[in-house]
Design an enzyme around this catalytic site. Structure first.
Site, PDB file in Angstrom:
ATOM      1  N   SER A 246       0.854  -1.198   0.000  1.00 55.35           N
ATOM      2  CA  SER A 246       0.000   0.000   0.000  1.00 55.35           C
ATOM      3  C   SER A 246       0.878   1.232   0.000  1.00 55.35           C
ATOM      4  O   SER A 246       2.095   1.165   0.169  1.00 55.35           O
ATOM      5  CB  SER A 246      -0.908  -0.006   1.228  1.00 55.35           C
ATOM      6  OG  SER A 246      -0.167   0.427   2.359  1.00 55.35           O
ATOM      7  N   LYS A 247       0.218   2.361  -0.194  1.00 60.03           N
ATOM      8  CA  LYS A 247       0.911   3.647  -0.210  1.00 60.03           C
ATOM      9  C   LYS A 247       1.760   3.816   1.045  1.00 60.03           C
ATOM     10  O   LYS A 247       2.827   4.398   1.031  1.00 60.03           O
ATOM     11  CB  LYS A 247      -0.135   4.752  -0.230  1.00 60.03           C
ATOM     12  CG  LYS A 247      -0.176   5.548  -1.514  1.00 60.03           C
ATOM     13  CD  LYS A 247      -1.128   6.698  -1.300  1.00 60.03           C
ATOM     14  CE  LYS A 247      -1.613   7.267  -2.595  1.00 60.03           C
ATOM     15  NZ  LYS A 247      -2.628   8.282  -2.467  1.00 60.03           N
ATOM     16  N   ARG A 248       1.230   3.309   2.146  1.00 61.42           N
ATOM     17  CA  ARG A 248       1.911   3.484   3.429  1.00 61.42           C
ATOM     18  C   ARG A 248       3.267   2.781   3.484  1.00 61.42           C
ATOM     19  O   ARG A 248       4.120   3.100   4.283  1.00 61.42           O
ATOM     20  CB  ARG A 248       1.012   2.990   4.580  1.00 61.42           C
ATOM     21  CG  ARG A 248       0.486   4.140   5.431  1.00 61.42           C
ATOM     22  CD  ARG A 248      -0.567   3.656   6.367  1.00 61.42           C
ATOM     23  NE  ARG A 248      -1.761   3.238   5.624  1.00 61.42           N
ATOM     24  CZ  ARG A 248      -2.532   2.228   5.955  1.00 61.42           C
ATOM     25  NH1 ARG A 248      -2.256   1.495   6.997  1.00 61.42           N
ATOM     26  NH2 ARG A 248      -3.603   1.940   5.233  1.00 61.42           N
TER      27      ARG A 248
END
Ligand code: GLU
Length: 475
Positions: A246-248
């Site tokens: 994910s972006k995280r």
């Protein structure tokens, strides 16, 4: 049979490695088999749409060289290629399903629905719409009431080119919304209509759609059409390897990587390698090699871990393989402004010296600046070097003065420079780790640089002598 694949992103802004990898697999398959690769924009969920996404998607595909044969900006025989421009088509298909007795207007109010949900939970049973089908559904009014598929639950078994033989029990099947009350189709309906109308032969998409596939199979059957071949790559996992990327996790948008000077071919190599190998330990593949050796059947079933360090390594390896003229072209927009005063020949020579160390092109300024300007003396370079900081300033000065003398009488040809550096090692009785580090720092103000003699030759006599003198003065 003509092989046709598609990339069908929703315009929700960010395009990460996982979705572009699906596009890559679809592209590779089409290009290998002389088929077509289609771009279709799935913009039926207006609430999730992000302005500028379509341009963004198109730019990403262009930058990566994933060319498509039909698409919103290209047209083609089965357009339009934006779902929001195909609403009439979905309505016609919906009306046909009503005629077949396989769709009904859904009159359930949110309150009724909540009550049914509660009931099911109380009885420890899964909630299913099909248990609450109205006996006498109201007439469907387009863009007023949702239209629901009337399923005919049964067990299914199907084959997936990557995941192998899959199956699901009848209880996986439920009545799902075909057209929402805003008149837009759901993904579940629109993609089936479009894949059929656009004559897509192979659907390559993420794992999240496997659970709904029995529903899709039921709809294909109701429509009396054949389903395409499915190929579902495993998810791309975050660096920890236990959940989806994910972006995280710091995974950037693919365009960010391009902007930082990652080469399209390296990005493609990297993405293809997430879940695929050719059966050997070979890791580096050119685009042509991938087109030759990639096979969708060899994509593994388990998740592939995204490791940015590996991408950086791979990009460096691709940079090292570039002919210098091509590297020069690619490097054009990454030079520090100071490079503009130097001619192309000089810049090419700089590139050939740093090519070995360059991992991505945005590193160009930091790795090359000293070839273009005298940098201010950075005392920390000596202070932070264990061997050099152990020597007193007088010793350092004396080493630099001897260097100055030797180099002053050099003609600065590579062979003479090498000779002089060797002489200096003998004269000073210092190891290269001391003497060469000191000369390197004085002449480049950098910890690392290419071969010392190479750098000195290119920087040139006048600047080298000036920089050494300035370093002596600073001590
Ligand atoms: N629009 C879907 C998505 O972006 C595409 C799924 C598919 O390829 O069918 O997730």
């Amino acid at each position: 049979m003509n092989l046709r694949t598609r990339f069908a992103p929703s315009p929700t802004g960010y395009l990460h490695v996982g979705s572009i990898r699906t596009a890559l697999f679809a592209w590779l398959l089409a290009r290998q088999k002389g088929g077509q690769f289609i771009l279709r924009i799935e913009d039926t969920d207006k609430s999730r749409e992000v302005q500028g996404s379509i341009e963004h998607i198109i730019t990403c595909l262009n930058e990566l060289g994933l060319d498509y044969d039909e698409g919103p900006d290209k047209g083609g025989p089965y357009g339009p290629y934006r779902q929001s421009e195909r609403l009439d088509i979905y309505r016609d298909w919906a009306l046909a399903l009503i005629k077949l007795g396989r769709a009904y207007a859904d009159p359930l109010s949110p309150e009724q629905l909540a009550e049914y949900h509660d009931q099911a939970a109380k009885n420890h049973q899964p909630f299913l719409y099909r248990n609450h089908r109205p006996d006498h559904p109201p007439a469907w009014v387009y863009a007023k009431l949702p239209l629901r598929f009337k399923s005919e639950p049964k067990d299914y078994a199907w084959h997936d080119m990557i995941m192998g033989d899959l199956s699901a029990k009848a209880d996986a099947i439920d009545d799902f919304v075909l057209i929402k009350s805003d008149g837009y189709p759901t993904y579940n309906f629109a993609h089936i209509v479009d894949d059929y109308e656009m004559q897509i032969s192979h659907v390559i998409r993420g794992q999240e759609f496997i659970a709904s596939t029995p529903n899709y199979l039921n709809l294909y059957e109701a429509l009396n059409i054949e389903h395409p071949t499915f190929a579902t790559p495993p998810p791309v996992l975050g660096p920890s390897g236990n959940k989806k990327l994910s972006k995280r996790d710091g995974a950037k948008d693919i365009l960010n990587y391009i902007e930082e000077g990652f080469l399209p071919d390296a990005l493609i190599n990297f993405m293809a390698s997430l879940g695929w190998n050719d059966g050997t330990t070979k890791e580096l593949f050119s685009r042509e090699e991938l087109l030759k050796t990639f096979s969708i059947e060899r994509v593994g079933k388990s998740g592939a871990r995204f490791d940015e360090k590996r991408l950086i390594w791979m990009n460096g390896a691709h940079i090292r393989q570039l002919p210098i003229e091509e590297l020069e072209l690619r490097a054009e927009r990454f030079w520090p402004p100071e490079a503009a005063k130097f001619d192309a020949d000089y810049r090419c020579r700089v590139l050939s010296l740093i090519q070995e160390r360059l991992k991505y092109l945005a590193e160009l300024p930091s790795l090359s600046l000293y070839f273009f300007v005298d940098l201010p003396i950075d005392p920390d370079l000596i202070n932070n070097n264990a061997k050099l900081s152990a020597l007193n300033h007088e010793t350092l000065k004396s080493l630099l003065k001897q260097t100055l003398e030797q180099l002053d009488s050099s003609d600065f040809s590579l062979s003479d420079l090498n000779l002089r550096l060797n002489t200096l090692l003998q004269l000073t009785n210092q190891p290269p780790a001391v003497l060469f580090s000191l000369i390197r720092i004085a002449t480049t103000q950098a910890v690392a640089s290419p071969q010392l003699a190479d750098s000195l030759e290119l920087i040139g006599k006048e600047r080298v002598l000036r920089r050494i003198t300035q370093q002596i003065e600073s001590l």
